[in-house]
Design an enzyme around this catalytic site. Structure first.
Site, PDB file in Angstrom:
ATOM      1  N   LYS A 277       0.839  -1.201   0.000  1.00  0.00           N
ATOM      2  CA  LYS A 277       0.000   0.000   0.000  1.00  0.00           C
ATOM      3  C   LYS A 277       0.874   1.251   0.000  1.00  0.00           C
ATOM      4  CE  LYS A 277      -3.878  -1.962   2.645  1.00  0.00           C
ATOM      5  NZ  LYS A 277      -4.941  -1.789   1.642  1.00  0.00           N
ATOM      6  N   ARG A 351     -10.177 -11.736   2.189  1.00  0.00           N
ATOM      7  CA  ARG A 351     -11.017 -12.807   1.630  1.00  0.00           C
ATOM      8  C   ARG A 351     -10.305 -14.159   1.711  1.00  0.00           C
ATOM      9  NH1 ARG A 351     -11.332  -9.401  -3.815  1.00  0.00           N
ATOM     10  NH2 ARG A 351     -11.232  -7.812  -2.204  1.00  0.00           N
TER      11      ARG A 351
HETATM   12  N1  BES Z   1      -7.979  -3.898   4.498  1.00  0.00           N
HETATM   13  C1  BES Z   1      -8.190  -3.529   3.158  1.00  0.00           C
HETATM   14  C2  BES Z   1      -9.481  -2.783   2.921  1.00  0.00           C
HETATM   15  C3  BES Z   1      -9.635  -1.446   3.596  1.00  0.00           C
HETATM   16  C4  BES Z   1      -9.489  -0.290   2.872  1.00  0.00           C
HETATM   17  C5  BES Z   1      -9.994  -1.361   4.920  1.00  0.00           C
HETATM   18  C6  BES Z   1      -9.664   0.931   3.481  1.00  0.00           C
HETATM   19  C7  BES Z   1     -10.177  -0.137   5.515  1.00  0.00           C
HETATM   20  C8  BES Z   1     -10.030   1.011   4.801  1.00  0.00           C
HETATM   21  C9  BES Z   1      -8.182  -4.765   2.258  1.00  0.00           C
HETATM   22  O1  BES Z   1      -7.388  -5.823   2.688  1.00  0.00           O
HETATM   23  C10 BES Z   1      -7.656  -4.338   0.940  1.00  0.00           C
HETATM   24  O2  BES Z   1      -6.524  -3.970   0.881  1.00  0.00           O
HETATM   25  N2  BES Z   1      -8.483  -4.394  -0.075  1.00  0.00           N
HETATM   26  C11 BES Z   1      -8.092  -4.002  -1.389  1.00  0.00           C
HETATM   27  C12 BES Z   1      -8.630  -5.022  -2.353  1.00  0.00           C
HETATM   28  C13 BES Z   1      -8.138  -4.861  -3.735  1.00  0.00           C
HETATM   29  C14 BES Z   1      -6.662  -5.187  -3.822  1.00  0.00           C
HETATM   30  C15 BES Z   1      -8.918  -5.780  -4.652  1.00  0.00           C
HETATM   31  C16 BES Z   1      -8.672  -2.627  -1.669  1.00  0.00           C
HETATM   32  O3  BES Z   1      -9.800  -2.359  -1.266  1.00  0.00           O
HETATM   33  O4  BES Z   1      -7.962  -1.819  -2.244  1.00  0.00           O
HETATM   34 MN    MN Z   2      -5.396  -5.611   2.046  1.00  0.00          MN
END
Ligand code: BES
Ligand code: MN
Ligand code: ZN
Length: 496
Positions: A277, A351
């Protein structure tokens, strides 16, 4: 903080502050407020007449040394239009009043419930409001807010005969709110203070205190069970994963009766892994365990409320780190169920861990599943920080949750799960892939991925990524963890 009832005439109550709420109506000084007005020699009529107190939602009017009253202060809080008033408004009004007074170093107050409202439901809402409003996130500050604390609250406006139903509501509200604060305390912990191992220890301690059966699966047991999806996320971290399993069994449970599975994502820190990230805002990813913490708080409350249905809580916990052994995009993993997964993005890790947790919950005999997870950023795009996203495979089961959300004043909104979306996660080189094939609908494809592992078992997924954390304080709630969805889940189990 003590919360009790005081059935004495409210104009005669001695307190640091007497608090009540005004409705936004042509004459806001009516009903019980006019009784206070009379005792105070028409002071409130004067204040309302000048336009200072209108009853607009969360408008505060603080009156010092009101003549004719025993209380040192009178605080009036606007509650909006009378016909739109609900327990949800009352929670905000009462919570905001507590935080308003606390910030002014007031230590006790009496809260007057308006005419016609002295019920168990009102007392429950008040207990929930006061206890969640009182929660602070200053655990790691060495200088606390000058020891500002509310010692005691008295609820006024109940007659002696109304008091016993009020007491019942108060007890329930206290259990639920304290469990919500238990959840919020976990969510507030930074990842160095709450690793998967520490989360498991804290869950175990909670379960023992609550009289619940608990089993912690360590990394060896997890490997024995072949939880390949969970292990694929955990392999990037030096912190070993855990799966927390807590069971509530009702006293007169029958064999063959339904069993509710509460499954919660507990990634104690989500860097994204190799699909790392951006640095900006990454610190917030300590709350990526909020789904798991919500399920732990929910079963903590259920242990005390004793519903007549068996509940199994399964919380998979890991870090998502880009260590030298981390999985890489394109890696193919085999989940506990035997399904193969192509990991196209290591940041879609929630997931993966839920896949194995849900499969395991089914092995433990659950017949109805709810999972909670901070799953997708896309749910923030769709619903902002206002509504929890709801997905379901069985409309009757999903409708129950939506009804519980309504009943407990939590905003939730169902999103579609048409078969067409399922196509988005069909794998090229494995059975399924862990992200959609670039056609939008990110929260829905995330939900479909999890659903593949729930199979025919009625299943609901709640995406709390947008709602589990408040970036700004609310008048009735500190900045940070909200504990959202807990009240709904507890209500869902209790009404099963
Ligand atoms: N933990 C994150 C989702 C999240 C985003 C939680 C903002 C709280 C605030 C999750 O594991 C994630 O990174 N999801 C990705 C999925 C994507 C790679 C398909 C996302 O939402 O960017
Ligand atoms: Mn994630
Ligand atoms: Zn995550």
């Amino acid at each position: 903080m003590q919360i009790t009832f005081d059935t004495k005439p409210f104009a005669t109550l001695e307190a640091d502050a007497l608090v009540s709420y005004l409705f936004e109506e042509s004459d806001p000084i009516q009903g019980r407020i006019s009784e206070i007005d009379t005792a105070a020699g028409g002071l409130l009529t004067k204040i309302a007449g000048s336009g200072e107190a209108t009853g607009k939602t969360l408008e505060f009017t603080l009156i010092h040394a009101p003549a004719g009253l025993k209380a040192a202060r009178l605080l009036l809080v606007g509650a909006g239009k009378r016909d739109q008033f609900s327990s949800a408004t009352l929670r905000k009004v009462a919570g905001a009043a507590l935080r308003y007074l606390k910030s002014r170093s007031i230590r006790n107050f009496a809260f007057l419930v308006r005419e016609g409202a002295a019920s168990a439901e009102t007392a429950q809402a008040l207990a929930e409001a006061f206890i969640t409003a009182d929660f602070e996130t200053d655990k790691y500050k060495t200088e606390k807010k000058n020891g500002k604390e509310i010692d005691s609250v008295r609820i006024a406006g109940y007659s002696d005969s109304e008091k016993s139903s009020g007491e019942k509501g108060l007890t329930i509200g206290r259990i639920i709110a304290e469990s919500q604060n238990f959840t919020r305390d976990l969510v507030n912990e930074p990842s160095n203070k709450l690793t998967p191992q520490i989360l498991a220890e804290r869950a175990e301690a909670m379960a023992k205190e609550a009289g619940l059966a608990v089993e912690i699966l360590d990394e060896r047991k997890i490997a024995d069970l072949k939880m390949g999806a969970l292990l694929s996320v955990a392999q990037g971290s030096v912190e070993p994963p855990r799966v927390i399993v807590i069971t509530y069994t009702p006293a007169n449970g029958k064999p063959g009766a339904p069993v509710i599975g509460l499954v919660g994502k507990a990634v104690t820190f989500d860097t994204g892994g190799i699909s790392i990230k951006p640095a900006d805002g990454m610190e917030k990813m300590k709350y990526d365990m909020a789904g798991g913490a919500t399920m732990l708080g929910a079963i903590r409350a259920l242990a005390a409320l004793k519903p007549n249905v068996k509940v199994v809580c399964v919380v998979p916990s890991t870090e998502n780190m880009p260590g030298g052994k981390a999985q890489k995009p394109g890696d193919i993993q085999t989940a506990m169920s035997g399904k193969t997964i192509e990991v196209l993005n290591t940041d879609a890790e929630g997931r993966l861990i839920l896949a194995d947790a849900i499969h395991y919950a089914k092995q433990l005999g659950v017949t109805h599943i709810v999972d909670a997870a901070t799953l997708t950023g896309a749910i923030v795009v769709a619903l902002a920080n206002i509504n929890v996203g709801v997905f379901g495979s069985d409309q009757a089961w999903t409708d129950k949750l939506l009804a519980s959300a309504k009943a407990t004043g939590e905003k939730m909104w169902q999103l579609p799960m048409d078969d067409e979306y399922r196509e988005f996660i069909k794998g090229s080189f494995a059975d399924i892939q862990n992200i959609g094939s670039g056609k939008g609908g990110g929260s829905i494809t995330g939900a479909w991925f999890i659903r593949e592992f729930a199979g025919d078992t009625p299943w609901i997924h709640v995406d709390i990524a947008g709602t589990a954390w408040n970036d700004d304080a609310k008048p009735w709630l500190a900045k940070g963890p909200t504990g959202v969805a807990l009240r709904t889940l507890v209500h869902l189990v209790q009404s099963f």
